[in-house]
Design a protein around this motif. Structure first.
Motif, PDB file in Angstrom:
ATOM      1  N   UNK A  91     105.576 -15.997  -8.969  1.00  9.19           N
ATOM      2  CA  UNK A  91     104.331 -16.445  -9.606  1.00  9.19           C
ATOM      3  C   UNK A  91     104.531 -17.004 -10.999  1.00  9.19           C
ATOM      4  N   UNK A  92     105.554 -16.557 -11.714  1.00  4.33           N
ATOM      5  CA  UNK A  92     105.772 -17.026 -13.085  1.00  4.33           C
ATOM      6  C   UNK A  92     106.634 -18.280 -13.095  1.00  4.33           C
ATOM      7  N   UNK A  93     106.191 -19.309 -12.361  1.00  7.12           N
ATOM      8  CA  UNK A  93     106.911 -20.565 -12.397  1.00  7.12           C
ATOM      9  C   UNK A  93     106.571 -21.297 -13.688  1.00  7.12           C
ATOM     10  N   UNK A  94     107.180 -22.444 -13.902  1.00  3.27           N
ATOM     11  CA  UNK A  94     107.049 -23.120 -15.192  1.00  3.27           C
ATOM     12  C   UNK A  94     105.606 -23.425 -15.558  1.00  3.27           C
ATOM     13  N   UNK A 108     104.063 -21.713 -18.958  1.00  2.00           N
ATOM     14  CA  UNK A 108     103.702 -22.501 -20.130  1.00  2.00           C
ATOM     15  C   UNK A 108     102.191 -22.541 -20.346  1.00  2.00           C
ATOM     16  N   UNK A 109     101.430 -22.392 -19.270  1.00  2.00           N
ATOM     17  CA  UNK A 109      99.972 -22.278 -19.445  1.00  2.00           C
ATOM     18  C   UNK A 109      99.648 -20.988 -20.186  1.00  2.00           C
ATOM     19  N   UNK A 110     100.292 -19.891 -19.794  1.00  2.00           N
ATOM     20  CA  UNK A 110     100.050 -18.633 -20.481  1.00  2.00           C
ATOM     21  C   UNK A 110     100.536 -18.695 -21.920  1.00  2.00           C
ATOM     22  N   UNK A 111     101.673 -19.310 -22.143  1.00  2.00           N
ATOM     23  CA  UNK A 111     102.244 -19.345 -23.479  1.00  2.00           C
ATOM     24  C   UNK A 111     101.487 -20.278 -24.413  1.00  2.00           C
ATOM     25  N   UNK A 112     101.134 -21.460 -23.942  1.00  2.00           N
ATOM     26  CA  UNK A 112     100.569 -22.484 -24.816  1.00  2.00           C
ATOM     27  C   UNK A 112      99.047 -22.523 -24.795  1.00  2.00           C
ATOM     28  N   UNK A 113      98.471 -22.584 -23.601  1.00  2.00           N
ATOM     29  CA  UNK A 113      97.014 -22.686 -23.516  1.00  2.00           C
ATOM     30  C   UNK A 113      96.348 -21.388 -23.953  1.00  2.00           C
ATOM     31  N   UNK A 114      96.906 -20.253 -23.551  1.00  2.00           N
ATOM     32  CA  UNK A 114      96.330 -18.960 -23.930  1.00  2.00           C
ATOM     33  C   UNK A 114      96.861 -18.465 -25.269  1.00  2.00           C
TER      34      UNK A 114
END
Length: 524
Positions: free
Chosen positions: A319-322, A326-332
């Motif tokens: 589930x932790x694909x790119x 990066x959505x979790x890291x950057x958007x959130x």
């Protein structure tokens, strides 16, 4: 061989974020990073599209956010170990019974390992800091190892890519090197530090009491009538001793063997559909609680814990694909989302404290659920009025226990994600660099912390008549573990113990890999 073209992610939720104006910066980051792209190789005779699952993982430790997460989680693991040992000794000092909030009253009794222990001494009380630290311990236990397993799965995606049905020959050829690396960095350090843990455990009865898990009232994992075991009670504690060298009981380095086992299973999981693999992992994680696999013989290798945490690892792989990462890291990573994560984190700790205080939450049951190394019937729905610690196991209990485990999986993931969302995304001086060396922090913090607590008389003070003060609890249970774990990841320490934590055997052990060369056709 052809020309490569970078294709940005295009998914349903990605388009939805784009319509809200949230996906644009993320898409730019994807286009700047070739390791998150999908490369299309156009060759003669057709086009082959292959996701580059392994490129990011090769440099995963260089990502500041991932390193910051690893650093924070390894500190929580260090604090958890320190509190586990001290709280175990505190429970023995005050005679706290199963699920009790405080110690046993004067002249009262409690049930330990199925035996009634009488307390003839005056009632003893714990410091005010003990209950809040219990809440901190329960919260850290619930998220530290699960989130670390998710990150381990994230960093193991290259192995899954090499084992996938559509893997290239180049990736398949990397398998021997991966096997050697697993042996050198996981298997060998496990046996080395397991032996060290045995020596430390055998050096002092106080350390043995602190390191040994407190058995549930219906402790069926040890044969009480077996002559090889002797029950020794002192200050309201019952210690199970063996006359053999018990190599497998200390659990300080179990995660290394767990990670090696998970990676051993990963080639099989890579052949499955993601949904089917996750469903099977959850079934194993829930089902292991219905058997005594976890502690049939002295908690042998913590099989229950290994199987119980496997779903977290597989979630990190599948589930932790790119795109998700990066959505979790950057958007959130916005201030609002990080503030919400902080509120959830503080709220979870406060809710745990209030639940422990009013008796709605059983500290012992939640500790065993975090370990996942015992059958449900031995720590859930415990009735201490029965000599065995539990009454008749009803059908409702058999249904509620797996549901509780599933809810725990979901809750740990949500609370753990909220904690990780608070952490900084950019490089933090010293902290990020230490996050690249969490292997040293994990392996070295336990013996170093045990030595410090023993040398400074903390164990002796904890077992004394008055116990630790509030300041001593905070210093010995929180500050000292953080300091010791952080020091274990500094450059001088890692350079000194590199030969022990990351041994490289080289040519004297490994034979050189033969490279096949094309053979000429004898008929030509």
């Amino acid at each position: 061989r052809g020309r490569a073209r970078v294709v940005t992610p295009d998914s349903a939720w990605g388009n939805a974020l784009g319509e809200m104006g949230l996906f644009s910066p993320l898409k730019q980051k994807f286009s700047r990073r070739r390791d998150t792209a999908v490369v299309e190789e156009e060759e003669a005779g057709g086009t082959e599209t292959t996701p580059l699952l392994s490129a990011f993982d090769a440099v995963a430790s260089r990502d500041p956010f991932l390193d910051n997460c690893k650093f924070a989680l390894i500190l929580l693991i260090g604090v958890g170990h320190g509190l586990q040992w001290l709280l175990a000794m505190e429970d023995a000092r005050v005679g706290r019974g199963w699920c009790d909030v405080g110690g046993a009253p004067s002249g009262d009794s409690t049930t330990v390992a199925g035996h009634v222990v009488e307390f003839a001494t005056a009632a003893k009380t714990s410091a005010l800091a003990v209950l809040p630290l219990r809440a901190l311990y329960v919260w850290s236990n619930a998220i530290a190892i699960p989130m670390f397993a998710v990150l381990s799965g994230r960093c193991s995606r290259s192995l899954a890519a090499a084992c996938a049905p559509d893997a290239t020959d180049e990736r398949r050829a990397s398998m021997p090197g991966r096997i050697k690396k697993t042996f050198e960095t996981l298997i060998v350090p496990f046996f080395t530090f397991q032996l060290l843990a045995c020596v430390v455990e055998a050096s002092s009865p106080a350390l043995r009491l602190a390191l040994q898990p407190r058995p549930p009232p219906s402790a069926s994992f040890v044969g009480i009538d077996d002559p090889a075991f002797t029950l020794v009670d002192g200050d309201g504690a019952v210690i199970v001793e063996t006359n053999a060298f018990n190599f497998w009981t200390p659990h300080l380095s179990w995660y290394l063997l767990a990670l090696a086992s998970w990676r051993l299973v990963l080639p099989v999981a890579a052949q499955m559909r993601p949904g089917a693999a996750l469903a099977l992992a959850l079934a194993l994680g829930v089902g292991v609680g219905t058997s005594n696999v976890g502690y049939a013989v002295g908690f042998f290798l913590k099989f229950g814990t290994v199987v119980g945490n496997f779903p977290y690892f597989l979630c990190g792989v599948l589930l932790c694909h790119d795109e998700t990462y990066f959505w979790f890291r950057d958007v959130l990573g916005s201030k609002k989302v990080r503030g919400l994560g902080l509120v959830v984190t503080v709220g979870a700790i406060c809710a745990t404290y209030l639940s422990l205080k009013n008796g709605a939450m059983c500290f012992d049951a939640w500790q065993w659920e975090a370990w996942k190394s015992a059958p449900y019937g031995d720590y859930l729905f415990v009735d201490t009025t029965f000599p065995s610690g539990t009454g008749r196991w009803r059908l409702g209990n058999a249904i509620a226990a797996p549901v509780f485990r599933l809810a725990n999986y979901i809750g740990s993931a949500l609370v753990g994600a909220a904690f990780l969302a608070v952490l900084p995304r950019t490089e933090v001086r010293v902290v990020t660099n230490m996050g690249r060396k969490t292997m040293y922090g994990y392996l070295l913090h336990a013996p170093a912390l045990l030595g410090a607590l023993s040398a400074w008389g903390v164990f002796a003070k904890t077992s004394s008549e008055k116990g630790l003060t509030d300041g001593q609890w905070l210093g010995s249970g929180v500050c000292l573990p953080i300091l010791v774990t952080a020091v274990c990841m500094t450059s001088p320490v890692t350079n000194c113990f590199k030969w022990l934590c990351e041994p490289a055997f080289g040519g004297w052990l490994w034979r050189e890999q033969e490279v096949e060369t094309p053979r000429s056709d004898p008929g030509k």
